[in-house]
Each structure stands twice: as C-alpha cells, then as structure tokens.
Design an enzyme around this catalytic site. Structure first.
Site, PDB file in Angstrom:
ATOM      1  N   PHE A 289     -35.134  -4.123   3.503  1.00 21.16           N
ATOM      2  CA  PHE A 289     -36.149  -5.064   3.047  1.00 21.16           C
ATOM      3  C   PHE A 289     -37.447  -4.296   2.872  1.00 21.16           C
ATOM      4  CE2 PHE A 289     -39.586  -8.154   3.683  1.00 21.16           C
ATOM      5  CZ  PHE A 289     -39.264  -9.033   2.670  1.00 21.16           C
TER       6      PHE A 289
ATOM      7  N   ASP B 227     -40.237   3.354   5.139  1.00 21.21           N
ATOM      8  CA  ASP B 227     -40.844   2.038   5.256  1.00 21.21           C
ATOM      9  C   ASP B 227     -40.857   1.696   6.740  1.00 21.21           C
ATOM     10  OD1 ASP B 227     -41.504  -0.601   5.423  1.00 21.21           O
ATOM     11  OD2 ASP B 227     -40.283  -1.245   3.724  1.00 21.21           O
TER      12      ASP B 227
ATOM     13  N   LYS C  44     -47.633  -4.862   8.887  1.00 19.84           N
ATOM     14  CA  LYS C  44     -47.395  -5.777  10.009  1.00 19.84           C
ATOM     15  C   LYS C  44     -48.309  -5.543  11.216  1.00 19.84           C
ATOM     16  CE  LYS C  44     -43.166  -7.982   8.767  1.00 19.84           C
ATOM     17  NZ  LYS C  44     -42.336  -7.375   7.732  1.00 19.84           N
TER      18      LYS C  44
HETATM   19  C1  LIG Z   1     -42.239  -7.341   6.242  1.00 21.39           C
HETATM   20  C2  LIG Z   1     -41.789  -6.097   5.608  1.00 21.39           C
HETATM   21  C3  LIG Z   1     -42.276  -5.701   4.341  1.00 21.39           C
HETATM   22  C4  LIG Z   1     -43.187  -6.559   3.506  1.00 21.39           C
HETATM   23  O1  LIG Z   1     -44.397  -6.783   4.115  1.00 21.39           O
HETATM   24  P1  LIG Z   1     -45.341  -7.982   3.556  1.00 21.39           P
HETATM   25  O2  LIG Z   1     -46.591  -7.821   4.346  1.00 21.39           O
HETATM   26  O3  LIG Z   1     -44.607  -9.248   3.802  1.00 21.39           O
HETATM   27  O4  LIG Z   1     -45.538  -7.731   2.110  1.00 21.39           O
HETATM   28  C5  LIG Z   1     -41.856  -4.478   3.844  1.00 21.39           C
HETATM   29  N1  LIG Z   1     -41.010  -3.710   4.532  1.00 21.39           N
HETATM   30  C6  LIG Z   1     -40.523  -4.048   5.735  1.00 21.39           C
HETATM   31  C7  LIG Z   1     -39.609  -3.135   6.464  1.00 21.39           C
HETATM   32  C8  LIG Z   1     -40.877  -5.271   6.305  1.00 21.39           C
HETATM   33  O5  LIG Z   1     -40.371  -5.634   7.490  1.00 21.39           O
END
Ligand SMILES: *Cc1c(COP(=O)(O)O)cnc(C)c1O
Length: 391
Positions: free
Chosen positions: A124, A210, A239
């Site tokens: 994700f 990420d 986050k």
């Molecule tokens: C939550 C998340 C995102 C996206 O972050 P947003 O602030 O919702 O755009 C991207 N990568 C990972 C691994 C995430 O958990």
C-alpha cells in the site's frame, strides 16, 4: 463522498492511549489513527508546540526560508541515510515525490529510458495515481483509467522475477515497504533487504522504501530498514512524523536527488511553520532512546502474551506476526466482525489489515500496565468470538 466504511463510534476526545466517544464510553485505542498518533492522544509536548507556534506564524510559503523546516530536515538527515528532504502533507505525496525523484535522477543523468518502477503485491502506497499504480492493488486502481506506463508488479518472495526486474536496462527503482502495513504486517526478511541492496547496486537501480507506516520507531528502531543493516536511496515517511498532525517527507541521498533542482517540484503547504513545529516536537520524543526501548520492551511482552492467547484460542487466532508495535493477529473469524466485537464487548479499538488480520497499533509510549490491559481486552474479544463461532 461515501468512500469510508466508518465504525459507529462518534469520537470526542483522547488522552494517551484512551479515546472517549461522544456518549462517554472509554476505549483503549490500538488504532492510533493507523499508526499515526505515535505518542498517544494529546501528548503535552505536542499540544504545547501547536499552541506556541499558533501564536507566532502558521504559514508562509516555500519561497521563504523556514527555520523549523531546516531544523526538522537536519534531524531527519542526522538520523538516517539521507542528505536532503522534501516535506509534504501526507504519505501518498511523499511516495509521489519519491517516484518523481527516481525518474528524474535517471533523466538528468542522460538515461531517460529508465522509467520502470517495480512494486510488490500486497503493498500500500497511498491513493494518488502514482501511488495506486505502484501498489497496483486492483481494488484501488479499477475504474480509474488505464494503468500508468512504467509501473510493474512483483510477487512477494519471487526472487527470480525480482532479479530480472533489477537487471532490466529500463528499470529506475524498486519500491517496497520493509514491513507491510495495510497488506498484513509482512516483514521482508533481513537477509533479503541486504540482498536487494547488493543487486540494485550491481545494476545501478534505486531503492525506494515506503516507511510511511513502519518508520518513525514503530518497529523498535527509528527506521524499519535498520534491522537489515542497509539503507535505501529514497524513503517516503509520514503518519507518525507529525504525531497526528498531517506531515509527510521524502528523504534521499544527494546522488538520488540529483535531478530535483529548482522548479521541478513543490508544494504550497508542505513544510509550513505550524507543521514543522509539531513535527520537531514529535521527532524529538519518538527518536529518543527511551521511546525506542519502550517499543521493544512492550512489543516483546505483547507478542509473547498474544502468542499465549493463540495457544488458548486456536479456534480464533491463526498467527501473531509483524515487527515491533506494527503487530498483526491473523484470525479465523472475519477480521471486520472481530473489530466490532473488540470495540463493543471489550472497548478495545484495533485496526483491520489484509489477509484477515487485525492490527494492534498502540502508541509507542504504551506502558506495560496498559499493554496488560490490551491483552485482557483482546482475550475478552476472543472469548466473545468463540461464543459466536460455537453459536
Ligand atoms: C498510509 C500509508 C500511505 C499513504 O499515506 P496517506 O497519508 O494516507 O496518503 C502510504 N504508504 C504506506 C505504507 C501507508 O501505510
């Protein structure tokens, strides 16, 4: 827009690991805004930082020097592989910046054919176009037009396909979460992280991590990839970076960011003084040895206790996995249903996750007493689930 599947819980206020609904019910919060309020709700240092900065200066523009931004960038660079930072307001924007940085790196180096970005199944990366194409989860891409050129998917654990992708002369970067969050708390084995670094170095391919969810202390080290004893070229974080305030950042080495020169990227809000004041306060707490040690201690305890519950409730729990306080419990009953039982029967809030998981994402400063309470409440939810399964 009706895009959210909301729990029937009207939230009102929070303190530490507790969350109160408008009807007065008190919950133990192991969602924490999906791993975002890493210091719990209403942490005094963050509240103070917002108040102090709110009276001084909220927003200017990146056409001016912003001292708080320089200070947070310095802290991020001192504590990571990175030399340079770009601030965003969200994780997905940090991912977009990472992808753009990788492609621009090669075009600036006279290799414009290197545009391919390889992501992994179960990943994700957020909801913007680049991010959904990088993760290529059909439920997020379907109906949003043709797939974007240059994005490809690998299967987690398929080493041959990964090697071929890295060896291709049109590959720019591999993008991956060192520990998957939404996809189901799957950690890349440490030896594979090192292998990935070696292969990418051999072929001049960039690694984008990420760490939007697994970074910022969540796994018990400041950065999740530290467990593998290697570093990426580019990293997206967000986050927990703002402790609940919307902040993201894309970190890179000078070399990886060589194409990111004046005018090629930007953001109105990214890195504004208010965000940076909170980010700096959050960073200083989260990156402290006290917080990181606490994560390891509490995570060890929770893992052991939840594994005990798995032995006692084999009809409910299949597996306990994850890293640090990015903990996943794979269930036999439907995870969404279980989340409702935990909430209504045990006043415990847990997050969902891929592979029929519930994720336990408490604040990083959870005390051992609170951790005991998490286990008690989780057991209560398991007991209730058992009753449902028998019925
Ligand atoms: C939550 C998340 C995102 C996206 O972050 P947003 O602030 O919702 O755009 C991207 N990568 C990972 C691994 C995430 O958990």
């Amino acid at each position: 827009m009706g895009v959210y599947n909301r729990a029937p819980l009207e939230v009102e206020r929070g303190q530490g690991a507790r969350l109160w609904a408008a009807d007065g019910t008190e919950y133990l919060d192991c969602v924490m805004g999906i791993s975002t309020n890493a210091l719990g709700h209403a942490h005094p240092a963050l509240v103070q930082a917002v108040k102090d900065q709110a009276e001084k200066l909220w927003h200017v523009s990146n056409i001016f020097r912003i001292p708080g931004q320089e200070a947070l960038a310095d802290r991020l660079c001192e504590t990571s592989f990175a030399d340079v930072v770009f601030f965003t307001n969200s994780g997905t924007e940090a991912v977009e910046c990472a992808i753009k940085t990788a492609r621009k790196h090669f075009s600036a180096k006279g290799q414009p054919e290197r545009i391919d970005i390889y992501g992994f199944d179960g990943s994700f990366h957020g909801r913007t176009y680049g991010a959904i194409n990088a993760a290529a989860n059909p439920s997020y891409t379907n109906g949003f037009g043709p797939p974007m050129e240059g994005f490809h998917q690998l299967t987690f654990g398929d080493h041959e396909a990964l090697k071929a992708a890295i060896a291709s002369p049109t590959t720019a970067a591999i993008i991956v979460e060192p520990v998957q969050g939404e996809g189901g708390c799957r950690a890349i084995p440490e030896v594979c992280l090192r292998g990935l670094r070696q292969l990418c170095d051999e072929h001049g391919v960039l690694i984008i991590f990420d760490e939007v969810q697994c970074g910022m202390g969540r796994t018990g080290k400041l950065w999740a990839h530290e467990w593998g004893g290697m570093t990426p070229d580019i990293m997206a974080i967000a986050k927990a970076l703002g402790g609940g305030f919307p902040i993201g950042a894309c970190l890179a080495t000078t070399e990886a960011a060589s194409g990111m020169v004046v005018g090629v990227h930007g953001s109105t809000f990214g890195g504004n003084p208010l965000a940076m004041a909170v980010g700096l306060a959050a960073f200083n707490e989260i990156a402290s040895a006290a917080t990181l040690n606490n994560v390891n201690e509490v995570a060890g305890y929770l893992k052991q206790q939840l594994s005990g519950l798995k032995d006692r409730y084999p009809d409910v729990i299949v597996e306990v996995r994850g890293k640090g306080l990015l903990m996943g419990v794979k269930l036999i009953p439907n995870n969404r249903e279980f989340m409702g039982w935990a909430r209504d029967e045990a006043q415990l809030l847990v997050a969902g996750g891929g592979d029929n998981l519930v994720r336990i994402l408490p604040p990083l400063n959870l005390t051992l007493d609170e951790a005991r309470e998490v286990v008690e409440r989780f057991e209560k939810a398991c007991e209730f689930a058992r009753g449902k399964l028998v019925a």
